[in-house]
Design an enzyme around this catalytic site. Structure first.
Site, PDB file in Angstrom:
ATOM      1  CB  SER A  79      28.542  69.964  22.389  1.00 52.25           C
ATOM      2  OG  SER A  79      29.198  68.806  22.857  1.00 52.25           O
ATOM      3  CE  LYS A  84      31.345  67.617  19.575  1.00 60.31           C
ATOM      4  NZ  LYS A  84      30.728  68.767  20.288  1.00 60.31           N
TER       5      LYS A  84
END
Length: 280
Positions: free
Chosen positions: A48, A103
């Site tokens: 990701s 993230k």
């Protein structure tokens, strides 16, 4: 005549063993304290954050920079500085807090966020795409709702999102059947029960048209924008779920190769060029 030392050898051996044991206990305590409050190792499990971070990267996470949390309590140590836009952060996944996610922080408490044709705007200003960010899927047009997008029942998608306000402590938000999907999880996280009866929202059993937010929240996204389960899908990130800031890659290899069955190929997959890579 000089008196000889008559201490039995066994006693010296027991003393040395005790000293070694005490040293090991102290080392274990120090290592535990460092892991809980200063620096912890973290492995990148998915793609990701590619190509900024790769699956199989091992990195150090700075836990004291945002104020490490004391285990089994809601107490946090004093922080060095606040989370900033663009920081790569590790946090407890809001939908399963036994998991750590990583993230990039895109928006801060009080910010207005909008995504237009894959471009992120914060407070109506373009937020530059990170240097190694990428798009690997087809672009979605505006107004076409995406499955599992946050909030539910909206016409947002991964490439066209918002505008949306990131809640901060003290904000007073309007509660209605239309806005409840946006704030339901937030209200529950802050310790309240929330329900909808007809068009009326009830908090802790009382009808309410307004709610005052008691915590700060953030918005996080992966650099691999089309392959990231991030705030676009699960919502606001509570400040209290913040674990730390990514620091440096100290090891990296192909995670898909089993070391037991093919150790030679596994060792050959080591990415030497990523050792010591500073994360930003």
């Amino acid at each position: 005549m000089k008196k000889q030392n008559t201490t039995p050898k066994g006693k010296n051996g027991k003393t040395q063993s005790r000293e070694w044991f005490e040293a090991l206990v102290i080392a274990a305590v120090v290592a535990t304290i460092l892991r809980l409050f200063v620096v912890e190792s973290y492995r990148i499990p998915t793609g990701s954050m590619e190509k900024t971070l790769l699956a199989g990267d091992f990195l150090f996470v700075n836990k004291f920079v945002y104020g490490a949390r004391v285990p089994f309590t809601d107490i946090r140590l004093p922080k060095l500085h606040n989370v900033e836009r663009g920081d790569i952060i590790v946090f407890k996944f809001p939908r399963d807090r036994s998991l750590n996610y990583i993230k990039r922080c895109i928006a801060l408490p009080g910010d207005k966020l909008e995504i237009r044709n894959q471009q992120v705007f914060i407070n109506d200003k373009l937020f530059a795409l990170p240097p190694h960010a990428q798009f690997i899927g087809a672009r979605m047009p505006p107004g076409v709702p995406e499955f599992q997008i946050f909030p539910s029942m909206s016409d947002y998608n991964k490439d066209n999102y918002g505008p949306i306000h990131i809640p901060r402590e003290g904000d007073e938000v309007t509660l209605s059947a239309k806005t409840l999907p946006l704030y339901r999880d937030l209200i529950a996280y802050e310790g309240h029960t929330v329900s909808l009866v007809g068009d009326q929202v009830f908090v802790d059993g009382q009808a309410m048209g307004r709610y005052t937010v008691s915590r700060n929240y953030y918005f996080a996204m992966g650099d691999n924008r089309d392959n990231s389960l991030d705030s676009r899908y699960w919502g606001f990130l509570p400040e209290s779920d913040m674990v730390g800031q990514a620091m440096m890659v100290y090891w990296s290899w192909d995670p898909d190769l089993p070391i037991v069955f093919d150790p030679v190929e596994k060792i050959a997959s080591i990415r030497w060029n990523r050792m010591g890579l500073v994360v930003h």
